[in-house]
Design an enzyme around this catalytic site. Structure first.
Site, short mmCIF file in Angstrom:
data_model
loop_
_atom_site.label_atom_id
_atom_site.label_comp_id
_atom_site.label_asym_id
_atom_site.label_seq_id
_atom_site.Cartn_x
_atom_site.Cartn_y
_atom_site.Cartn_z
N GLU A 123 0.87 -1.19 0.00
CA GLU A 123 0.00 0.00 0.00
C GLU A 123 0.89 1.22 0.00
OE1 GLU A 123 -2.55 -0.44 3.43
OE2 GLU A 123 -3.48 -2.28 2.61
N ASP A 239 9.18 -15.80 -0.13
CA ASP A 239 10.33 -16.73 -0.15
C ASP A 239 10.36 -17.50 -1.46
OD1 ASP A 239 11.21 -16.04 2.35
OD2 ASP A 239 10.28 -17.72 3.39
N ARG A 242 11.08 -14.79 -4.56
CA ARG A 242 12.34 -14.02 -4.66
C ARG A 242 13.37 -14.66 -5.58
NH1 ARG A 242 11.85 -11.71 1.52
NH2 ARG A 242 10.51 -9.99 0.91
N GLN A 342 28.26 1.47 -20.53
CA GLN A 342 29.58 2.12 -20.61
C GLN A 342 30.39 1.58 -21.80
OE1 GLN A 342 30.32 4.58 -18.59
NE2 GLN A 342 32.43 4.95 -19.25
N PHE A 344 29.27 0.38 -24.55
CA PHE A 344 28.69 0.93 -25.79
C PHE A 344 29.01 2.42 -25.95
CE2 PHE A 344 25.64 -1.78 -28.23
CZ PHE A 344 25.81 -2.97 -27.54
N GLU A 369 9.55 -6.84 -4.53
CA GLU A 369 9.54 -8.11 -3.79
C GLU A 369 10.53 -8.10 -2.62
OE1 GLU A 369 8.80 -11.71 -6.02
OE2 GLU A 369 7.97 -10.50 -7.63
N GLY A 370 10.58 -6.91 -1.98
CA GLY A 370 11.48 -6.68 -0.86
C GLY A 370 12.72 -5.96 -1.35
N THR A 371 12.89 -4.71 -0.92
CA THR A 371 14.08 -3.95 -1.32
C THR A 371 15.33 -4.72 -0.88
OG1 THR A 371 14.20 -2.80 0.79
CG2 THR A 371 12.89 -1.73 -0.96
N GLN A 373 17.54 -3.58 0.88
CA GLN A 373 17.75 -3.27 2.31
C GLN A 373 17.00 -4.32 3.15
OE1 GLN A 373 17.20 -0.98 -0.09
NE2 GLN A 373 19.16 0.08 0.08
N1 CAA Z 1 7.87 -17.61 6.42
C1 CAA Z 1 6.91 -17.88 7.35
N2 CAA Z 1 6.62 -17.04 8.37
C2 CAA Z 1 7.33 -15.91 8.46
C3 CAA Z 1 8.35 -15.57 7.54
C4 CAA Z 1 8.60 -16.48 6.50
N3 CAA Z 1 9.53 -16.24 5.58
N4 CAA Z 1 8.89 -14.37 7.87
C5 CAA Z 1 8.23 -13.97 8.99
N5 CAA Z 1 7.29 -14.89 9.33
C6 CAA Z 1 6.40 -14.88 10.50
C7 CAA Z 1 7.25 -14.87 11.77
O1 CAA Z 1 7.54 -16.18 12.18
C8 CAA Z 1 6.33 -14.17 12.74
O2 CAA Z 1 5.36 -15.09 13.20
P1 CAA Z 1 4.84 -15.05 14.72
O3 CAA Z 1 4.19 -13.71 14.88
O4 CAA Z 1 3.92 -16.21 14.78
O5 CAA Z 1 6.07 -15.17 15.58
C9 CAA Z 1 5.62 -13.13 11.88
O6 CAA Z 1 5.70 -13.63 10.53
C10 CAA Z 1 6.26 -11.77 11.94
O7 CAA Z 1 7.62 -11.89 11.57
P2 CAA Z 1 8.69 -10.72 11.76
O8 CAA Z 1 8.67 -10.28 13.20
O9 CAA Z 1 9.97 -11.19 11.19
O10 CAA Z 1 8.03 -9.58 10.88
P3 CAA Z 1 8.53 -8.11 10.60
O11 CAA Z 1 7.40 -7.19 10.79
O12 CAA Z 1 9.81 -7.84 11.29
O13 CAA Z 1 8.73 -8.16 8.99
C11 CAA Z 1 9.99 -8.38 7.00
C12 CAA Z 1 9.61 -8.96 8.35
C13 CAA Z 1 11.00 -9.40 6.47
C14 CAA Z 1 10.63 -7.03 7.08
C15 CAA Z 1 8.74 -8.35 6.08
O14 CAA Z 1 7.85 -7.34 6.48
C16 CAA Z 1 9.08 -8.18 4.62
O15 CAA Z 1 9.44 -9.14 3.94
N6 CAA Z 1 8.97 -6.92 4.10
C17 CAA Z 1 9.11 -6.67 2.68
C18 CAA Z 1 7.79 -6.83 2.00
C19 CAA Z 1 7.93 -7.08 0.54
O16 CAA Z 1 8.77 -7.85 0.08
N7 CAA Z 1 7.05 -6.46 -0.24
C20 CAA Z 1 7.05 -6.64 -1.65
C21 CAA Z 1 5.66 -6.80 -2.16
S1 CAA Z 1 5.47 -7.64 -3.65
C22 CAA Z 1 6.02 -6.62 -4.86
O17 CAA Z 1 7.07 -6.12 -4.80
C23 CAA Z 1 5.11 -6.35 -5.97
C24 CAA Z 1 5.22 -6.84 -7.28
O18 CAA Z 1 4.21 -6.68 -7.89
C25 CAA Z 1 6.28 -7.51 -8.04
#
Ligand code: CAA
Length: 414
Positions: A123, A239, A242, A342, A344, A369-371, A373
């Site tokens: 969002e 996962d 990516r 470069q 070219f 799909e996740g920066t 960072q």
């Molecule tokens: N698999 C399963 N469960 C997972 C997991 C995974 N890989 N990663 C986290 N979880 C679970 C954790 O176990 C935890 O569960 P509990 O609450 O039961 O303990 C819960 O999720 C929360 O986990 P975190 O505390 O690790 O969560 P966080 O708020 O710190 O966030 C983050 C983790 C990795 C930063 C995540 O928010 C993230 O990946 N952010 C990036 C988002 C993203 O990639 N967006 C891209 C969108 S798609 C796109 O780009 C569009 C396109 O069209 C191509």
């Protein structure tokens, strides 16, 4: 090492890439037009079945084969790479989190190319912090009613199905437990397509805003058997997806490298092809080496995702490797495509030469799909956890003791 099935699928993808994708790449980029002809060729070749399990009309060939297809397509056009891969991103929430009857209903149509799908998580105010969603999914008697806006929806408008993530438990807003996922069909009342983005790269695939206003879908469309599973479904989907972005980057890097290498063998300055000048020859050597290193990591991360699907004890390893592969391959692609421009020289900067498009297409792979960072954050959390298993090294690291005067020691302890 690839096996015969891997080579077969790679060849099939290469055939579509060279015969349909490459000849149209520049035109679709210029016009920012969806490549319907490519989509038809992909459906006809059966490549859209690649990642979908056999029980649901797919070929059940998993993540590595998906990556091989994306790499070959992206070698000809990075936009087509994501135009293909985004259907995997959109359908993984169903594959990983859907009920049996949901998989039976939705997946076969995606596998045969009849229907396209997209992933609606981000969002305007919830990008990297994916749990901070403000789209509300409230329950009526037999319906879920969606209200909110989605941003950066790749495949928006052309997709028939949308895996939409939102808050089903407002008292938990901001927390993973608040989130659920529902599948919404294009044309449902209250679902409007919003702004279409005018993009730097991947221009052949639409990226739209989506608006939901009292948009009701059957309760049946909730993914899984209870609310609150959406965040886990989103994370597991990412996962799986990516390595696909990493493969897109790898294909962009390989494609730009090939153009640069060929150009360097043709372009003459100071009486010889520029590839004979050490500055260019060594640069091409570094490009080739980094691409190969990225390839090994991308394939290995995809293999690990496939292994973790069979053995859940490997999930943490797969999560780490998927982030590492995406991070390394996309940074490599940005470097390689920039250096290809470069090589070219002035021609590389011009739109009538093919390499500047690779640089533009590569940029987004470091962002979506996740920066990168966020990939570093994911990897660093694993590294910190793994450090606890390295306790046996403590006796080899001298402890750092500093004598502190008593008066100060008391202060420090406070
Ligand atoms: N698999 C399963 N469960 C997972 C997991 C995974 N890989 N990663 C986290 N979880 C679970 C954790 O176990 C935890 O569960 P509990 O609450 O039961 O303990 C819960 O999720 C929360 O986990 P975190 O505390 O690790 O969560 P966080 O708020 O710190 O966030 C983050 C983790 C990795 C930063 C995540 O928010 C993230 O990946 N952010 C990036 C988002 C993203 O990639 N967006 C891209 C969108 S798609 C796109 O780009 C569009 C396109 O069209 C191509």
């Amino acid at each position: 090492m690839l096996d015969s099935v891997n080579f077969e699928i790679k060849e099939k993808a290469k055939h579509v890439a060279e015969n349909v994708v490459r000849p149209l790449a520049s035109e679709h980029d210029r016009k920012q037009e969806y490549p319907w002809k490519v989509k038809e060729a992909l459906a006809e070749s059966g490549l859209l079945k690649t990642w979908i399990p056999k029980e649901y009309g797919g070929n059940g060939l998993g993540s590595l084969n998906l990556c091989l297809v994306v790499e070959e397509l992206s070698r000809a056009c990075g936009g087509v790479g994501v135009m293909f891969a985004v259907n995997a991103l959109g359908s993984y929430p169903i594959i990983l989190g859907g009920r049996e009857e949901q998989k039976q209903k939705w997946l076969p149509e995606i596998a045969n190319g009849e229907r396209l799908i997209s992933f609606a998580l981000s969002e305007k105010m919830a990008g990297s912090n994916a749990s901070d969603l403000k789209t509300l999914i409230s329950k009526n008697d037999d319906e879920y009613v969606i209200n909110g806006d989605k941003k950066w929806n790749t495949n928006g408008g052309v997709a028939h199905y949308y895996s939409v993530f939102g808050v089903t438990n407002p008292s938990q807003v901001g927390k993973p437990s608040a989130i659920s996922a529902v599948v919404v069909e294009k044309g449902t009342d209250g679902f409007e397509l919003g702004k279409e983005e005018d993009k730097m790269g991947i221009r052949c695939v639409p990226v739209r805003e989506l608006y939901f206003r009292d948009c009701a879908v059957p309760k049946w469309n909730l993914l899984g058997d209870s609310e609150g599973k959406g965040f886990k479904i989103a994370m597991e989907t990412l996962d799986h997806a990516r390595p696909g972005v990493a493969a897109q980057a790898l294909g962009c890097a390989q494609g730009a490298f090939e153009y640069a290498s060929r150009f360097a063998s043709r372009r003459r300055q100071f009486g010889q092809p520029i590839q004979n000048h050490q500055s260019i020859g060594f640069l091409l050597a570094d490009m080739s080496t980094r691409i190969e290193a990225a390839r090994q990591l991308v394939y290995e991360s995809a293999r690990m995702i496939d292994a973790a699907d069979k053995d859940p004890s490997l999930k943490a390893k797969a999560n780490k490797m998927a982030a590492q592969g995406k991070l390394f391959a996309t940074d490599t692609a940005m470097w390689v495509t920039t250096e290809a421009v470069q090589i070219f020289g002035g021609y590389g900067f011009m739109k009538d030469y093919p390499v500047e498009k690779y640089m533009r297409d590569a940029k987004i792979t470091q962002i979506y799909e996740g920066t990168n960072q966020i990939q570093r954050l994911v990897v660093s959390r694993h590294v910190a956890r793994e450090a606890t298993s390295l306790k046996f090294l403590d006796s080899f690291i001298p402890t750092i003791d500093q004598w502190i005067p008593e008066e100060l020691l008391n202060e420090v302890k406070k």
